[in-house]
Motif scaffolding. Structure first.
Motif, PDB file in Angstrom:
ATOM      1  N   VAL A  38       0.830  -1.203   0.000  1.00  0.00           N
ATOM      2  CA  VAL A  38       0.000   0.000   0.000  1.00  0.00           C
ATOM      3  C   VAL A  38       0.870   1.261   0.000  1.00  0.00           C
ATOM      4  N   ARG A  39       0.219   2.369  -0.317  1.00  0.00           N
ATOM      5  CA  ARG A  39       0.897   3.674  -0.210  1.00  0.00           C
ATOM      6  C   ARG A  39       0.221   4.417   0.931  1.00  0.00           C
ATOM      7  N   PHE A  40       0.906   4.487   2.065  1.00  0.00           N
ATOM      8  CA  PHE A  40       0.320   5.152   3.209  1.00  0.00           C
ATOM      9  C   PHE A  40       0.358   6.672   3.042  1.00  0.00           C
ATOM     10  N   GLU A  41      -0.728   7.307   3.455  1.00  0.00           N
ATOM     11  CA  GLU A  41      -0.782   8.772   3.481  1.00  0.00           C
ATOM     12  C   GLU A  41      -0.975   9.173   4.943  1.00  0.00           C
ATOM     13  N   PRO A  42       0.131   9.423   5.655  1.00  0.00           N
ATOM     14  CA  PRO A  42       0.039   9.716   7.090  1.00  0.00           C
ATOM     15  C   PRO A  42      -0.418  11.144   7.366  1.00  0.00           C
ATOM     16  N   ILE A  43      -1.280  11.266   8.349  1.00  0.00           N
ATOM     17  CA  ILE A  43      -1.756  12.587   8.766  1.00  0.00           C
ATOM     18  C   ILE A  43      -1.793  12.622  10.291  1.00  0.00           C
TER      19      ILE A  43
END
Ligand code: SF4
Length: 174
Positions: A38-43
């Protein structure tokens, strides 16, 4: 479909030192097992609204019919408006995500059973949802959202992964 699956995640779960105490809550399942696919999009919503790290812990407080977000050591510091405004704007740009992993118990990121304190601060009920995640789930009710704690359960983990893949395949058809 060559792109990796886009999944949002609370930044502290990826090992980023963004928590109120300057630490993180690295989540092995995400970092070690999911990351290759997966491509994590951290916030981190609390840092995104301009709070420092470290910072005083925040808590949810019952306020009239709703829920406010305040510093636990100083109830006069209220970041409810800032968090709700930023969250509404941020989640509007997340329609491409196929899943989201949030940090349990957080007044910003928790998905369920977050402590909500009485106005006096003496009692608390595990009845709240983190303000950011509440906005996320309101805007995308079909989005698979899970907490790190719940994903220790193999059944819930499998169910989450299946729902993420299903949404990814559905999105690819458009
Ligand atoms: Fe930031 Fe959410 Fe992690 Fe708290 S739980 S440190 S707000 S990412």
């Amino acid at each position: 479909m060559s792109d990796k699956i886009p999944i949002g995640i609370s930044a502290c779960l990826l090992g980023e030192n963004v928590r109120f105490d300057g630490g993180h809550k690295r989540f092995g399942f995400a970092v070690d097992q999911l990351a290759p696919y997966v491509r994590f999009e951290p916030i981190c919503p609390e840092m995104a609204i301009g709070l420092p790290t470290p910072r005083p812990a925040l808590r949810l407080v019952k306020a009239g019919e709703g829920t406010a977000m305040r510093y636990s050591n100083d109830a006069s510091v209220d970041v409810t408006d800032a968090m709700q405004r930023w969250s509404a704007e941020r989640v509007a740009s997340l329609g491409h995500l196929c899943g989201y992993i949030v940090c349990a118990k957080s007044p910003s990121c928790g998905m369920e059973r977050v402590r909500v304190y009485s106005p006096t601060g003496k009692d608390a009920r595990k009845s709240g949802v983190g303000l950011y995640t509440a906005e996320l789930m309101k805007r995308y009710p079909w989005l698979p959202v899970e907490e790190d704690g719940r994903l220790h359960d193999p059944m819930l983990r499998e169910n989450f992964v299946e729902r993420v893949f299903a949404l990814y395949e559905l999105n690819a058809l458009w």
